[in-house]
Design an enzyme around this catalytic site. Structure first.
Site, PDB file in Angstrom:
ATOM      1  N   LYS A   1       1.128  -0.882   0.005  1.00 65.44           N
ATOM      2  CA  LYS A   1      -0.025  -0.088  -0.208  1.00 65.44           C
ATOM      3  C   LYS A   1       1.236   1.502   0.271  1.00 65.44           C
ATOM      4  O   LYS A   1       0.471   2.261  -0.453  1.00 65.44           O
ATOM      5  CB  LYS A   1      -1.236   0.162   1.047  1.00 65.44           C
ATOM      6  CG  LYS A   1      -1.497  -1.438   0.860  1.00 65.44           C
ATOM      7  CD  LYS A   1      -2.673  -1.350   2.962  1.00 65.44           C
ATOM      8  CE  LYS A   1      -1.788  -1.328   3.762  1.00 65.44           C
ATOM      9  NZ  LYS A   1      -1.202  -2.341   4.592  1.00 65.44           N
TER      10      LYS A   1
ATOM     11  N   ARG B   1      11.393  -1.922  12.061  1.00 66.29           N
ATOM     12  CA  ARG B   1       9.924  -1.303  13.075  1.00 66.29           C
ATOM     13  C   ARG B   1       9.525  -2.028  13.963  1.00 66.29           C
ATOM     14  O   ARG B   1      10.016  -3.231  13.564  1.00 66.29           O
ATOM     15  CB  ARG B   1       8.906  -1.611  11.568  1.00 66.29           C
ATOM     16  CG  ARG B   1       8.326   0.006  11.370  1.00 66.29           C
ATOM     17  CD  ARG B   1       7.471   0.134   9.943  1.00 66.29           C
ATOM     18  NE  ARG B   1       5.895  -1.056  10.345  1.00 66.29           N
ATOM     19  CZ  ARG B   1       4.986  -0.624   9.491  1.00 66.29           C
ATOM     20  NH1 ARG B   1       4.786   0.375   8.766  1.00 66.29           N
ATOM     21  NH2 ARG B   1       3.705  -1.680   9.693  1.00 66.29           N
TER      22      ARG B   1
ATOM     23  N   ARG C   1     -10.093   0.876   7.988  1.00 65.46           N
ATOM     24  CA  ARG C   1      -9.245  -0.877   8.368  1.00 65.46           C
ATOM     25  C   ARG C   1     -10.915  -1.554   9.378  1.00 65.46           C
ATOM     26  O   ARG C   1     -10.262  -2.592   9.240  1.00 65.46           O
ATOM     27  CB  ARG C   1      -8.463  -1.269   9.582  1.00 65.46           C
ATOM     28  CG  ARG C   1      -6.880  -1.013   8.398  1.00 65.46           C
ATOM     29  CD  ARG C   1      -5.895  -0.567   9.913  1.00 65.46           C
ATOM     30  NE  ARG C   1      -4.458  -1.516   9.302  1.00 65.46           N
ATOM     31  CZ  ARG C   1      -4.055  -0.994   9.528  1.00 65.46           C
ATOM     32  NH1 ARG C   1      -3.863   0.206   8.213  1.00 65.46           N
ATOM     33  NH2 ARG C   1      -2.644  -2.011   9.021  1.00 65.46           N
TER      34      ARG C   1
ATOM     35  N   ARG D   1      11.858  -6.867   5.466  1.00 66.63           N
ATOM     36  CA  ARG D   1      12.105  -5.064   5.899  1.00 66.63           C
ATOM     37  C   ARG D   1      12.682  -5.186   7.710  1.00 66.63           C
ATOM     38  O   ARG D   1      13.328  -4.406   8.003  1.00 66.63           O
ATOM     39  CB  ARG D   1      10.972  -4.785   5.994  1.00 66.63           C
ATOM     40  CG  ARG D   1      10.686  -2.868   6.047  1.00 66.63           C
ATOM     41  CD  ARG D   1       9.007  -1.966   6.226  1.00 66.63           C
ATOM     42  NE  ARG D   1       8.207  -2.949   6.356  1.00 66.63           N
ATOM     43  CZ  ARG D   1       6.822  -2.724   6.274  1.00 66.63           C
ATOM     44  NH1 ARG D   1       6.872  -2.504   5.826  1.00 66.63           N
ATOM     45  NH2 ARG D   1       6.017  -3.032   7.278  1.00 66.63           N
TER      46      ARG D   1
ATOM     47  N   ARG E   1      -0.861  -8.896  13.049  1.00 66.80           N
ATOM     48  CA  ARG E   1      -0.854  -8.435  12.299  1.00 66.80           C
ATOM     49  C   ARG E   1      -2.004  -8.960  10.947  1.00 66.80           C
ATOM     50  O   ARG E   1      -3.136  -8.584  10.269  1.00 66.80           O
ATOM     51  CB  ARG E   1       0.150  -7.369  11.983  1.00 66.80           C
ATOM     52  CG  ARG E   1       0.076  -6.420  12.580  1.00 66.80           C
ATOM     53  CD  ARG E   1       1.810  -5.972  11.957  1.00 66.80           C
ATOM     54  NE  ARG E   1       2.102  -5.611  10.876  1.00 66.80           N
ATOM     55  CZ  ARG E   1       3.049  -4.802   9.928  1.00 66.80           C
ATOM     56  NH1 ARG E   1       4.357  -5.400  10.777  1.00 66.80           N
ATOM     57  NH2 ARG E   1       2.659  -4.298   8.972  1.00 66.80           N
TER      58      ARG E   1
HETATM   59  P1  AP5 Z   1       4.311  -1.412   1.799  1.00 67.89           P
HETATM   60  O1  AP5 Z   1       4.417  -1.013   1.431  1.00 67.89           O
HETATM   61  O2  AP5 Z   1       5.135  -1.393   3.493  1.00 67.89           O
HETATM   62  O3  AP5 Z   1       3.454  -2.195   2.263  1.00 67.89           O
HETATM   63  P2  AP5 Z   1       2.208  -1.636   3.198  1.00 67.89           P
HETATM   64  O4  AP5 Z   1       0.888  -3.023   2.681  1.00 67.89           O
HETATM   65  O5  AP5 Z   1       1.994  -0.993   3.337  1.00 67.89           O
HETATM   66  O6  AP5 Z   1       2.629  -2.434   4.281  1.00 67.89           O
HETATM   67  P3  AP5 Z   1       2.791  -2.017   5.959  1.00 67.89           P
HETATM   68  O7  AP5 Z   1       3.595  -2.831   6.715  1.00 67.89           O
HETATM   69  O8  AP5 Z   1       3.823  -0.649   5.849  1.00 67.89           O
HETATM   70  O9  AP5 Z   1       1.271  -2.499   5.885  1.00 67.89           O
HETATM   71  P4  AP5 Z   1       0.141  -2.056   7.023  1.00 67.89           P
HETATM   72  O10 AP5 Z   1      -1.009  -2.167   6.897  1.00 67.89           O
HETATM   73  O11 AP5 Z   1       0.534  -3.318   8.195  1.00 67.89           O
HETATM   74  O12 AP5 Z   1       1.156  -0.726   8.258  1.00 67.89           O
HETATM   75  P5  AP5 Z   1       0.520   0.553   8.844  1.00 67.89           P
HETATM   76  O13 AP5 Z   1       1.867   1.578   8.695  1.00 67.89           O
HETATM   77  O14 AP5 Z   1      -0.883   0.939   7.999  1.00 67.89           O
HETATM   78  O15 AP5 Z   1       5.718  -2.845   1.662  1.00 67.89           O
HETATM   79  C1  AP5 Z   1       6.043  -3.896   2.836  1.00 67.89           C
HETATM   80  C2  AP5 Z   1       7.397  -4.051   2.584  1.00 67.89           C
HETATM   81  O16 AP5 Z   1       7.316  -4.827   0.761  1.00 67.89           O
HETATM   82  C3  AP5 Z   1       8.711  -3.317   2.354  1.00 67.89           C
HETATM   83  O17 AP5 Z   1      10.122  -3.224   2.689  1.00 67.89           O
HETATM   84  C4  AP5 Z   1       8.521  -2.578   0.158  1.00 67.89           C
HETATM   85  O18 AP5 Z   1       9.655  -1.883   0.113  1.00 67.89           O
HETATM   86  C5  AP5 Z   1       8.617  -4.089  -0.008  1.00 67.89           C
HETATM   87  N1  AP5 Z   1       7.876  -4.601  -1.327  1.00 67.89           N
HETATM   88  C6  AP5 Z   1       6.335  -3.514  -1.432  1.00 67.89           C
HETATM   89  N2  AP5 Z   1       6.797  -3.853  -2.550  1.00 67.89           N
HETATM   90  C7  AP5 Z   1       7.194  -5.189  -3.295  1.00 67.89           C
HETATM   91  C8  AP5 Z   1       6.877  -5.564  -4.091  1.00 67.89           C
HETATM   92  N3  AP5 Z   1       5.939  -5.895  -5.195  1.00 67.89           N
HETATM   93  N4  AP5 Z   1       7.895  -6.785  -3.997  1.00 67.89           N
HETATM   94  C9  AP5 Z   1       8.817  -7.044  -3.256  1.00 67.89           C
HETATM   95  N5  AP5 Z   1       9.080  -5.583  -1.888  1.00 67.89           N
HETATM   96  C10 AP5 Z   1       7.759  -5.555  -2.018  1.00 67.89           C
HETATM   97  O19 AP5 Z   1      -0.395   0.610  10.454  1.00 67.89           O
HETATM   98  C11 AP5 Z   1       0.996   0.690  11.280  1.00 67.89           C
HETATM   99  C12 AP5 Z   1      -0.537   0.070  12.978  1.00 67.89           C
HETATM  100  O20 AP5 Z   1      -0.702   0.941  13.114  1.00 67.89           O
HETATM  101  C13 AP5 Z   1      -1.000  -1.340  12.329  1.00 67.89           C
HETATM  102  O21 AP5 Z   1      -1.139  -2.250  13.428  1.00 67.89           O
HETATM  103  C14 AP5 Z   1      -1.969  -0.498  13.820  1.00 67.89           C
HETATM  104  O22 AP5 Z   1      -1.730  -0.568  14.866  1.00 67.89           O
HETATM  105  C15 AP5 Z   1      -2.142   0.841  13.603  1.00 67.89           C
HETATM  106  N6  AP5 Z   1      -3.302   1.763  12.157  1.00 67.89           N
HETATM  107  C16 AP5 Z   1      -3.227   2.298  11.144  1.00 67.89           C
HETATM  108  N7  AP5 Z   1      -3.387   2.884  10.558  1.00 67.89           N
HETATM  109  C17 AP5 Z   1      -4.557   1.997  11.600  1.00 67.89           C
HETATM  110  C18 AP5 Z   1      -7.001   2.195  11.096  1.00 67.89           C
HETATM  111  N8  AP5 Z   1      -6.903   2.989  10.092  1.00 67.89           N
HETATM  112  N9  AP5 Z   1      -6.437   1.457  12.354  1.00 67.89           N
HETATM  113  C19 AP5 Z   1      -6.732   1.538  13.617  1.00 67.89           C
HETATM  114  N10 AP5 Z   1      -5.286   1.126  13.121  1.00 67.89           N
HETATM  115  C20 AP5 Z   1      -4.565   1.570  12.692  1.00 67.89           C
END
Ligand code: AP5
Length: 189
Positions: free
Chosen positions: A16, A136, A91, A130, A147
């Site tokens: 994402k 992280r 979410r 990562r 997660r």
């Molecule tokens: P990345 O692009 O970072 O993927 P992502 O889908 O954004 O994954 P995240 O781990 O950042 O998402 P998340 O949903 O767990 O975390 P968030 O910050 O939203 O890519 C991931 C890795 O893969 C990177 O190293 C990238 O380089 C690599 N990659 C990407 N594309 C690739 C490809 N095609 N091939 C190979 N590698 C690739 O949330 C974190 C926490 O915040 C949650 O757990 C929760 O506690 C809280 N939170 C956030 N939003 C909310 C909400 N709306 N409601 C409640 N709690 C929330």
């Protein structure tokens, strides 16, 4: 014409953030990542950060109340008037309904939800890789597993929510980042 009020939906590690960054560069609209905003709040030690930290470290969702407040404040800023890429919000069903209500009030309804689809083994591989690079706090095996569970139970049902509203496009999100970017581009046209 390309849709400009966008939501990227997908499991942790689905890409994402990676794809949102490419979209904002191309379309000149802001990325609205609740994860990034919450991490910044934790780092700054604000009230929001204090309320969010424990849940984030466990891989649980932060409360709807906190997250909806953060998202609403960001979406109401001027730079989001011409469009936005939502990354990681909504979410839960309650967040999706709150988003619909706030966008309706603003007269700027969501135009497209792109669901990024990647199998679980690949997701875990990406996040563990990562973990070794960025460190992280929620990228450890136990928290990653939690997660994934939280995503399956609370967020995956939103795929049906947006399908019912005719906004959903499903995109295969394994493979090179550039190819996925092209598939998303097609899904937005
Ligand atoms: P990345 O692009 O970072 O993927 P992502 O889908 O954004 O994954 P995240 O781990 O950042 O998402 P998340 O949903 O767990 O975390 P968030 O910050 O939203 O890519 C991931 C890795 O893969 C990177 O190293 C990238 O380089 C690599 N990659 C990407 N594309 C690739 C490809 N095609 N091939 C190979 N590698 C690739 O949330 C974190 C926490 O915040 C949650 O757990 C929760 O506690 C809280 N939170 C956030 N939003 C909310 C909400 N709306 N409601 C409640 N709690 C929330």
């Amino acid at each position: 014409m390309t849709a400009r009020r966008l939501l990227l939906l997908g499991a942790p590690g689905a890409g994402k953030g990676t794809q949102a960054e490419r979209l904002v560069r191309k379309l000149g609209i802001p990325q609205i990542s609740t994860g990034d905003m919450l991490r910044a709040a934790v780092a700054a030690g604000t009230e929001v950060g204090k309320g969010a930290r424990a849940a984030m470290d466990r891989g649980e969702l932060v409360s709807d109340e906190i997250v909806i407040g953060v998202a609403e404040e960001r979406l109401s800023q001027d730079d989001a008037r011409g469009g936005f890429v939502l990354d990681g919000f909504p979410r839960t069903d309650a967040q999706a309904r709150a988003l619909d209500a706030m966008l309706e009030r603003m007269g700027t309804p969501l135009e497209r939800c792109v669901a990024l689809e990647v199998d679980t083994d690949e997701l875990v591989r990406r996040l563990l890789k990562r973990a070794g690079i960025e460190g992280r706090s929620d990228d450890n095996e136990e928290t990653i597993r939690n997660r994934m569970r939280v995503y399956r139970d609370q967020t995956a049902p939103l795929v049906a929510y947006y399908r019912e509203r005719g906004l959903l496009r499903e995109v295969e999100a394994a493979g090179p980042v550039e190819e996925i970017e092209k598939r998303i581009e097609e899904a937005l046209s």
